[in-house]
Design a protein around this motif. Structure first.
Motif, PDB file in Angstrom:
ATOM      1  N   ARG A 170       0.464  -1.085  -0.057  1.00 27.06           N
ATOM      2  CA  ARG A 170      -0.221  -0.092   0.222  1.00 27.06           C
ATOM      3  C   ARG A 170       0.704   1.418   0.185  1.00 27.06           C
ATOM      4  NH1 ARG A 170      -4.095  -3.581   3.357  1.00 27.06           N
ATOM      5  NH2 ARG A 170      -5.789  -3.663   1.718  1.00 27.06           N
ATOM      6  N   LEU A 171       1.937   0.965   0.413  1.00 22.22           N
ATOM      7  CA  LEU A 171       3.348   2.088   0.558  1.00 22.22           C
ATOM      8  C   LEU A 171       3.510   2.343  -1.343  1.00 22.22           C
ATOM      9  CD1 LEU A 171       5.192   1.984   3.561  1.00 22.22           C
ATOM     10  CD2 LEU A 171       3.451   3.598   3.114  1.00 22.22           C
ATOM     11  N   ALA A 172       3.708   1.524  -1.887  1.00 26.59           N
ATOM     12  CA  ALA A 172       3.653   1.647  -3.004  1.00 26.59           C
ATOM     13  C   ALA A 172       3.210   2.168  -3.505  1.00 26.59           C
ATOM     14  CB  ALA A 172       4.042   0.033  -3.573  1.00 26.59           C
ATOM     15  N   LEU A 173       1.527   2.200  -3.488  1.00 23.63           N
ATOM     16  CA  LEU A 173       0.632   2.300  -4.068  1.00 23.63           C
ATOM     17  C   LEU A 173       0.325   3.332  -3.779  1.00 23.63           C
ATOM     18  CD1 LEU A 173      -1.895  -0.601  -3.932  1.00 23.63           C
ATOM     19  CD2 LEU A 173      -1.236   0.205  -6.381  1.00 23.63           C
ATOM     20  N   GLU A 174       0.608   4.319  -2.709  1.00 20.81           N
ATOM     21  CA  GLU A 174       0.690   5.737  -2.755  1.00 20.81           C
ATOM     22  C   GLU A 174       2.005   6.347  -2.895  1.00 20.81           C
ATOM     23  OE1 GLU A 174       0.337   7.940   1.932  1.00 20.81           O
ATOM     24  OE2 GLU A 174      -0.236   5.933   1.722  1.00 20.81           O
ATOM     25  N   LEU A 175       2.873   5.806  -3.173  1.00 19.96           N
ATOM     26  CA  LEU A 175       3.733   6.625  -3.666  1.00 19.96           C
ATOM     27  C   LEU A 175       3.413   6.802  -5.182  1.00 19.96           C
ATOM     28  CD1 LEU A 175       6.967   4.940  -1.267  1.00 19.96           C
ATOM     29  CD2 LEU A 175       6.070   7.308  -1.767  1.00 19.96           C
ATOM     30  N   GLU A 176       3.798   5.643  -5.500  1.00 22.19           N
ATOM     31  CA  GLU A 176       2.725   6.140  -7.069  1.00 22.19           C
ATOM     32  C   GLU A 176       1.955   6.842  -7.455  1.00 22.19           C
ATOM     33  OE1 GLU A 176       4.117   4.592 -11.113  1.00 22.19           O
ATOM     34  OE2 GLU A 176       4.933   4.591  -9.346  1.00 22.19           O
TER      35      GLU A 176
END
Length: 132
Positions: free
Chosen positions: A111-117
């Motif tokens: 979810r951090l990856a999705l938020e950063l992207e």
């Protein structure tokens, strides 16, 4: 056209098992301490919502943000959250987390990856998901 073994793997449509496999290849095993309650069904749905459909799509997303995600995961937490987590986890487990300096399990890292992207778009999505 003949596909290489890598291309065949890359083109596989994501499943719950492939999401977990992708996370376990990119992130440290220490972050694999909590299994997704729904078996990555929810996470898979989120990936699809944001256009991440194949093994290659997931690998590119995770690798693009890996350093920042691990930096966030290893950063110190504020006193409020320290107290909250210590009460939730128990002092022994919490102190182990503090000593090893990791916080997020695989679903959180994803979810951090999705938020950063996807930035604000993902934050809005997560707020709706979490009824905030």
């Amino acid at each position: 056209m003949i596909l290489s073994a890598r291309q065949k793997i890359d083109n596989q449509v994501l499943s719950e098992a492939l999401v977990y496999k992708g996370l376990s290849k990119i992130f440290p095993q220490v972050n694999d301490y909590w299994k997704s309650e729904a078996g990555y069904t929810e996470e898979l749905g989120e990936l699809r919502t944001f256009g991440i459909h194949t093994v290659k799509d997931l690998r590119i997303l995770l690798k693009r943000h890996r350093r920042k995600i691990l930096e966030i995961d290893r950063s110190p937490i504020d006193l409020y959250h320290q107290k909250m987590y210590a009460e939730e986890m128990g002092a022994t487990v919490f102190n182990d987390f503090m000593r090893k300096r990791y916080w997020f399990a695989y679903p959180g890292l994803l979810r951090l990856a999705l938020e950063l992207e996807f930035k604000d778009k993902y934050e809005e999505f997560a707020n709706v998901r979490d009824h905030i």
